[in-house]
Enzyme design. Sequence first.
Site, PDB file in Angstrom:
ATOM      1  N   SER A 106      -6.837  -8.222  -0.474  1.00 21.73           N
ATOM      2  CA  SER A 106      -6.367  -9.324  -0.828  1.00 21.73           C
ATOM      3  C   SER A 106      -5.048  -8.902  -1.246  1.00 21.73           C
ATOM      4  O   SER A 106      -4.625  -8.032  -1.414  1.00 21.73           O
ATOM      5  CB  SER A 106      -7.319 -10.041  -1.975  1.00 21.73           C
ATOM      6  N   LYS A 107      -4.345 -10.338  -1.930  1.00 21.56           N
ATOM      7  CA  LYS A 107      -2.920 -10.025  -2.209  1.00 21.56           C
ATOM      8  C   LYS A 107      -2.697  -9.097  -3.529  1.00 21.56           C
ATOM      9  O   LYS A 107      -1.817  -8.452  -3.549  1.00 21.56           O
ATOM     10  CB  LYS A 107      -2.456 -11.518  -2.758  1.00 21.56           C
ATOM     11  N   ARG A 108      -3.758  -9.182  -4.111  1.00 21.11           N
ATOM     12  CA  ARG A 108      -3.894  -8.039  -5.254  1.00 21.11           C
ATOM     13  C   ARG A 108      -3.620  -6.770  -4.862  1.00 21.11           C
ATOM     14  O   ARG A 108      -3.096  -6.008  -5.748  1.00 21.11           O
ATOM     15  CB  ARG A 108      -5.397  -7.998  -5.764  1.00 21.11           C
TER      16      ARG A 108
END
Length: 475
Positions: free
Chosen positions: A248-250
């Site tokens: 994910s963007k994380r």
Amino acid sequence: MRFAPSPTGPLHIGGARSALFNYLYAQNRQGSMVLRIEDTDLERSAAEYEQEIIDSLTWLGIRWQEGIDVGGGNGPYRQTERLDNYNGYVEKLIREGHAYHCFCTEEELEEERRLLMEKGQIVKYMGKCRELSEVERNAKREQGLVPTVRFKVEQNKTIVVNDLVRGKVVFNSDEIGDFIIVKSDGIPTYNFAVVLDDHDMNITHVIRAEEHLSNTPRQLMIYEALGFDVPEFAHISLILGSDRQKMSKRHGATSVVQYREKGYLPEAVFNFLALMGWSPEGEEEILSHDEIVRQFSLDRVAKNPAVFDLDKLNWLNAQYIKKQSIDNLGEMLQVFLQKSPHWDAVRTLDDVSFSVLIEALHDRLVCLSDVVEEIEPFFAFPVYDGEALEMLAQEETRQMLAAFLEHLPDQLDLDLARSFMKGFPKSVQLPGKKVYMPLRIALTGKRQGPELPFLFTVMGPKEVRRRIGGVRGKE
Ligand code: GLU
């Protein structure tokens, strides 16, 4: 083969990998690939994403024979332009008892879900509208209720997905309630439209992300109800971040565009994505497009999740940069160089000095955008920290720098700079380390950076003198 993205965001790394595996499979088998846009989620779909997906795929080097942009005999290739095609199938399913109109309101459905949850039962639609009579349906219509269409799921049926990657995956229809195939606004749902389109477009193989595996039994029921041949399915595993959580963007950049903007080479990303889940026959991991196409097979696609290893992508990218000719790399770097505060200085370099600059960076870049930082020592006037000032103040260093200025030729090219630097320590009777490090610090203020002859050649003797003179001026 087909890639069927929903244009609800930029092309994600996972989507790009699905597209790539379809492309590789098609290329390997001389098959044809379709790019279909699944835009039935009207609220979230946007034309700009559609274009961005096409641009990202094109950048990666993925090509298709049929699709929204290239046309073909099975179009239109955008689902919202195919709505008329679906109506006949809906009517057929209703007529033959495989589907029915459902008038349940969102509140009723919510209440049903709540009760099922309270009882600890599987949350699914319990079939309230299944057996409505014509009279009851008309009455609901008269109340102004607009129905959805639900597919009638036969209970207690075993549904087997024969997956080319996962083998046999068995589902029981009891876990699946009658599901919506047409929403109240008349738009088909994904599970319905995908079957009709894959059938109408003569798709033989569906390679897609594992997250769709749970949709496949629903789709198989529709295939069966309509008497369609079932395509081959291959569900490829999730991509996880380095902490083994879903990417994910994380975890940093997730879209292809972001990698492009950072200056990853399309060939490197292509190679990297191919290795995410698929393994080549030999040990070699740097493989050309043609070699990957030649070797690709679903037998060598792993069932377990692929981990996104940024270090590996960086390593691959650096290898691909090293493979470029100086001229090519110079071209590729232009857009990134333009973002440097030193662009004016760079663009006024003569061709030879520019080539030397690029040669100096050739082995130092992990991605093309690194160039902005990497050219700093060539163009930014040095700033010295305390430690640097201490070293430069040493008597021995001062004498060495004075001798350096005396010996430095007035004209320099790379060969001359190299031979001069080789001979210089001997001429002042000092070991190399007492020469190279102080010189580097005097010139750039840094302890690390490009080789000195590159710095000398690009800066030119005048600038070298100015910088070293500046140090000596501090005495
Ligand atoms: N539109 C779906 C998605 O983007 C495609 C799924 C499929 O390939 O069937 O996830």
